[in-house]
Design a protein around this motif. Structure first.
Motif, PDB file in Angstrom:
ATOM      1  N   LEU A   1       0.882  -1.264  -0.129  1.00 38.88           N
ATOM      2  CA  LEU A   1       0.016   0.026   0.097  1.00 38.88           C
ATOM      3  C   LEU A   1       0.887   1.227   0.060  1.00 38.88           C
ATOM      4  O   LEU A   1       1.845   1.304   0.845  1.00 38.88           O
ATOM      5  N   ASP A   2       0.349   2.255  -0.922  1.00 41.92           N
ATOM      6  CA  ASP A   2       1.056   3.413  -0.729  1.00 41.92           C
ATOM      7  C   ASP A   2       0.027   4.526  -0.890  1.00 41.92           C
ATOM      8  O   ASP A   2      -1.255   4.130  -0.768  1.00 41.92           O
ATOM      9  N   ASP A   3       0.409   5.795  -0.912  1.00 40.65           N
ATOM     10  CA  ASP A   3      -0.879   7.032  -0.849  1.00 40.65           C
ATOM     11  C   ASP A   3      -1.771   6.743  -2.096  1.00 40.65           C
ATOM     12  O   ASP A   3      -2.880   6.878  -2.093  1.00 40.65           O
ATOM     13  N   ALA A   4      -1.384   6.190  -3.051  1.00 43.79           N
ATOM     14  CA  ALA A   4      -2.152   6.272  -4.421  1.00 43.79           C
ATOM     15  C   ALA A   4      -2.917   5.009  -4.590  1.00 43.79           C
ATOM     16  O   ALA A   4      -3.970   5.006  -5.100  1.00 43.79           O
ATOM     17  N   MET A   5      -2.449   3.968  -4.332  1.00 43.94           N
ATOM     18  CA  MET A   5      -2.980   2.650  -4.673  1.00 43.94           C
ATOM     19  C   MET A   5      -2.601   1.222  -3.683  1.00 43.94           C
ATOM     20  O   MET A   5      -1.583   1.529  -2.913  1.00 43.94           O
ATOM     21  N   LEU A   6      -3.635   0.278  -3.472  1.00 43.96           N
ATOM     22  CA  LEU A   6      -3.011  -0.937  -3.145  1.00 43.96           C
ATOM     23  C   LEU A   6      -2.813  -1.667  -4.216  1.00 43.96           C
ATOM     24  O   LEU A   6      -3.587  -2.201  -4.987  1.00 43.96           O
ATOM     25  N   LYS A   7      -1.721  -2.438  -4.197  1.00 41.80           N
ATOM     26  CA  LYS A   7      -1.359  -3.166  -5.370  1.00 41.80           C
ATOM     27  C   LYS A   7      -1.243  -4.913  -4.725  1.00 41.80           C
ATOM     28  O   LYS A   7      -0.719  -5.049  -3.776  1.00 41.80           O
ATOM     29  N   LEU A   8      -2.051  -5.689  -5.598  1.00 38.35           N
ATOM     30  CA  LEU A   8      -1.818  -7.247  -5.287  1.00 38.35           C
ATOM     31  C   LEU A   8      -0.987  -7.787  -6.353  1.00 38.35           C
ATOM     32  O   LEU A   8      -1.323  -7.866  -7.550  1.00 38.35           O
ATOM     33  N   TRP A   9       0.269  -8.503  -5.928  1.00 33.47           N
ATOM     34  CA  TRP A   9       1.198  -9.058  -7.180  1.00 33.47           C
ATOM     35  C   TRP A   9       1.558 -10.247  -6.394  1.00 33.47           C
ATOM     36  O   TRP A   9       1.736 -10.734  -5.108  1.00 33.47           O
ATOM     37  N   ASP A  10       2.063 -11.068  -7.361  1.00 32.57           N
ATOM     38  CA  ASP A  10       2.745 -12.482  -7.243  1.00 32.57           C
ATOM     39  C   ASP A  10       3.944 -12.294  -6.473  1.00 32.57           C
ATOM     40  O   ASP A  10       4.805 -11.672  -7.230  1.00 32.57           O
ATOM     41  N   GLU A  11       4.387 -13.087  -5.595  1.00 28.09           N
ATOM     42  CA  GLU A  11       5.576 -12.848  -4.844  1.00 28.09           C
ATOM     43  C   GLU A  11       6.679 -13.732  -5.543  1.00 28.09           C
ATOM     44  O   GLU A  11       7.809 -13.346  -5.036  1.00 28.09           O
ATOM     45  N   ASN A  12       6.501 -14.661  -6.483  1.00 28.08           N
ATOM     46  CA  ASN A  12       7.572 -15.297  -7.087  1.00 28.08           C
ATOM     47  C   ASN A  12       7.912 -14.480  -8.561  1.00 28.08           C
ATOM     48  O   ASN A  12       9.019 -14.440  -8.865  1.00 28.08           O
ATOM     49  N   THR A  13       6.949 -13.903  -9.233  1.00 26.49           N
ATOM     50  CA  THR A  13       7.413 -13.528 -10.258  1.00 26.49           C
ATOM     51  C   THR A  13       7.359 -11.831 -10.420  1.00 26.49           C
ATOM     52  O   THR A  13       7.559 -11.063 -11.338  1.00 26.49           O
ATOM     53  N   GLY A  14       6.449 -11.233  -9.349  1.00 24.40           N
ATOM     54  CA  GLY A  14       5.936  -9.683  -9.272  1.00 24.40           C
ATOM     55  C   GLY A  14       5.151  -9.451 -10.283  1.00 24.40           C
ATOM     56  O   GLY A  14       4.818  -7.893 -10.462  1.00 24.40           O
ATOM     57  N   LYS A  15       4.322 -10.066 -10.956  1.00 23.15           N
ATOM     58  CA  LYS A  15       3.386  -9.760 -11.725  1.00 23.15           C
ATOM     59  C   LYS A  15       2.121  -9.365 -11.249  1.00 23.15           C
ATOM     60  O   LYS A  15       1.703  -9.988 -10.138  1.00 23.15           O
TER      61      LYS A  15
END
Length: 721
Positions: free
Chosen positions: A286-300
């Motif tokens: 999480l940052d000020d602009a958005m919450l990101k959900l991404w794969d911990e193995n590939t970063g996708k």
């Protein structure tokens, strides 16, 4: 409820839906929510799940039965019980909360770190104890085996508060200037702290020594500075995530100094919080602009949630797809992602609802109310409603019912829709009707002078490197296509800025336009000019070769530019004088309109008297030795000669002159001695007196509006007996 689909992942916003104004009563809120079908389909998962102003942090209790949130204003904490889906209690503080921790399984033991260096310890009944730390704190964690509370902040020391003994212990001294974040491993209880210099230090609470350091900032690719560590979180006994102030998230195995993966948020803002979903191998950042959900193995990237204001904090419910977001707004957001896990047990009905829910459009806040400014109210003729219950003051305007606004708009401008319809039809016809002879030009249809100026700046390599080309920027496309964005040269603001904006003279504008058109023609004839370069050259035809005349012209342009810079001050003075004269003329017109009718009548009477005086003085006596009387305003004679002639006039003529100029004498009754004289002592007011009288009249009218009459007051009867 609002459904958003990103990368085939559905995200359900359970907090979205129709909003109603806060000033309405509960009864009117319920009635308005029940009027529309989409309002009846709205889901309010937790009752009163909001804050008065802003929510700063949010947590889930370890037993997953209570949701704790802090916010303002006033600074407070709210506890929601998930079994009843409602609020359990609410407490207020003396200052804002920076962060807090639940040191028991439920809400019975809480520790709050406040922004004024105070630490408050709360029990189930309320505040238990309050103490102060030497420096401002930024984060804290509770170590269960030793009952130590670790507090980090704007100092190199890690404060240790032992809650069993109730005293401070010897602090840990780090090599950092200040510490931003800390976390404790849930398996081997290793303490990790992140510093401002971008270094992570690990401390063993058993031996009370530093067991290792990790330089995070040096591993960032292409980083010219060393960003500080802003967030930390352990996934298990060996893996952890580190967030930096530059917007990067690094995944580490604590046995290695090299990161397993580096994820860039591409926002260049600090990462505030990190969480893991081990069952789906997903990272939440999480940052000020958005919450990101991404794969911990590939970063996708799996999915993302953008903020309308600014995100402050979030918390997840373990082994589920639900999480809560705290933001710079009244609402605390609730999201549910079915692909990240099932719904919690206390709201298992969501799994059945999400199967049949389709995407809906979120309505704007207060969509039944229209915001209008005071100027718009005056144009609609509704300024007399100010102070009534039909208008609700908000910021620099008012909220009014949308139905009333539409009726007033149609009454004030009944042909607005007809004009809009005709304009739309005209544009459609012009787009379909194309001329057979089309001459393409680089100049736009709107704001051609501004486009010429931009082209001239882009032709200079030094200026083009510093300033962007607005003609090629899609954000400013409408400024050169839509006639509504045309520059109004008659406006007062433009007149004041004209000397600054008009750097190009008319001759220079014509020259630039000519060069642009010639360059366009040269491009069209480029193919024909190639095989005949020696005999028939287009550059000879259109004058592209450099000659002595061109050099003289360029020298003349440079000299004209220098003269323009010298005359810049004169142009500014002239513009200010014109604007000042225009304002004075408007003020005089307003003063003349608000003058009383009596003033106009008195002016007419005095004009009649002066005309009678001039006719009387121009009368000629027929007797011998008659004297010709001339008005004093006549400039044909000298003042001394007129005085001598006036002194020779008889008393009879003088009395007639005084009666005609200064008074009206009338005979009363039959006797000649009874006479009545009427005269006016009021002189013609000057310009300053008129202005002062107009201002005093305006001031009295304003005072009448402000002063409340005594009849409106309810006075108690006093018995003087």
């Amino acid at each position: 409820m609002f459904v958003n689909e990103v990368n085939d992942v559905k995200i359900y916003n359970l907090s979205a839906g129709k909003s109603v104004p806060e000033w309405l009563t509960d009864r009117r809120k319920r009635s308005q929510l029940m009027k529309k079908v989409d309002s009846r389909r709205q889901i309010e998962l937790i009752q009163d799940f909001d804050m008065p102003g802003v929510c700063t942090s949010i947590r889930m209790s370890p037993d997953q039965q209570y949701i704790l949130a802090t916010g303002t204003y006033k600074p407070r904490v709210k506890c929601f019980e998930v079994c009843n889906l409602s609020i359990k209690f609410e407490r207020c503080f003396d200052s804002e909360v920076t962060t807090f921790e639940a040191i028991s399984d439920d809400y019975s033991k809480l520790v709050f770190l406040q922004c004024d260096r105070f630490v408050e310890i709360h029990s189930a009944s309320g505040r238990h104890y309050r103490l102060r730390i030497p420096r401002f704190g930024r984060d804290m964690k509770y170590h269960k085996p030793t009952c130590d509370l670790f507090i980090v902040g704007t100092t190199r020391d890690i404060y240790r508060l032992n809650l069993e003994r109730g005293q401070f212990l010897q602090p840990y001294e780090t090599e950092a200037s200040c510490i931003n974040a800390c976390d404790i491993n849930p398996e081997h209880q290793l303490l990790m702290v992140g510093s401002k210099e971008g270094i992570v230090e690990s401390w063993d609470p058993r031996s009370k020594t530093r067991v290792g350091t990790l330089d995070v900032a040096i591993k960032l690719p292409g980083s010219k500075t060393f960003p500080s560590v802003s967030a930390m979180k352990f996934k298990n006994g060996l893996q952890m995530g580190v967030g930096t102030a530059s917007g990067h998230v690094l995944l580490y195995d604590i046995r290695s100094r090299d990161p397993l993966l580096i994820k860039d948020h591409l926002n260049k803002v600090a990462v505030k919080r990190i969480a893991f979903n081990p069952s789906h191998q997903t990272v939440y950042s999480l940052d000020d602009a958005m919450l990101k959900l991404w794969d911990e193995n590939t970063g996708k990237q799996v999915a993302y949630i953008e903020s309308t204001t600014s995100f402050n904090d979030f918390c997840t419910i373990p082994d589920t797809g639900m999480f809560f977001l705290a933001q710079e707004d009244v609402k605390m957001l609730t999201y549910y992602v079915p692909s990240m896990g099932p719904a919690p047990r206390w709201c298992s009905f969501l799994d059945n609802l999400t199967e049949d829910i389709e995407s809906e459009v979120v309505e704007n806040m207060y969509d039944d109310y229209q915001f209008v400014t005071q100027k718009e109210l005056a144009e609609l003729g509704l300024d007399h409603l100010i102070g009534s219950n039909l208008l609700k003051g908000y910021m620099h305007g008012y909220f009014m019912d949308a139905r009333l606004y539409n009726k007033a708009k149609s009454a004030a401008d009944p042909f607005a829709f007809e004009r809009f319809r005709k304009e739309k039809i005209r544009k459609e016809i012009e787009s379909e009707r194309k001329s057979r002879l089309q001459i393409k030009s680089n100049l736009p249809k709107v704001n051609q002078e501004l486009a010429l100026k931009i082209m001239d700046e882009q032709s200079n390599a030094a200026k083009a490197a510093k300033t962007p080309n607005l003609l090629n920027d899609t954000r400013f496309k409408a400024m050169f296509e839509n006639p509504e964005f045309a520059i109004n040269k008659g406006a007062e603001e433009y007149k004041l800025l004209a000397p600054v904006l008009n750097r190009l003279e008319k001759s220079k504008l014509k020259d630039i336009k000519k060069r642009v058109e010639v360059a366009r023609v040269a491009e069209l004839h480029a193919d024909e000019a190639k095989p005949h370069e020696e005999s028939d050259n287009d550059e000879d035809l259109f004058g592209f070769e450099k000659s002595d005349v061109d050099s003289e012209k360029s020298a003349g342009e440079e000299s004209s530019d220098d003269e323009g810079m010298r005359d810049f001050a004169k142009e500014m003075k002239k513009a200010y004088k014109d604007v000042r004269k225009q304002r004075e003329a408007e003020e005089e017109a307003a003063e003349n309109e608000h003058e009383d009718d009596g003033m106009d009548n008195s002016d007419n009477e005095q004009d009649n008297k002066m005309s009678n005086t001039t006719t009387l003085l121009q009368h000629k006596q027929t007797a011998k030795g008659s004297v010709q009387m001339t008005a004093l305003e006549d400039n044909n004679f000298k003042l001394s000669e007129m005085r001598n002639k006036i002194m020779k006039i008889s008393l009879k003529d003088r009395i007639r002159f005084n009666e005609a100029t200064s008074a009206n004498v009338s005979t009363i009754g039959r006797s000649l001695g009874n006479r009545q004289m009427t005269f006016d002592l009021k002189k013609k007011p000057t310009k300053d007196e008129k202005k002062r009288e107009y201002l005093m009249k305006k001031h009295r009218e304003e005072r009448k509006k402000v002063i409340r009459p005594i009849n409106a007051l309810k006075l108690k009867k006093v018995n003087f007996k």
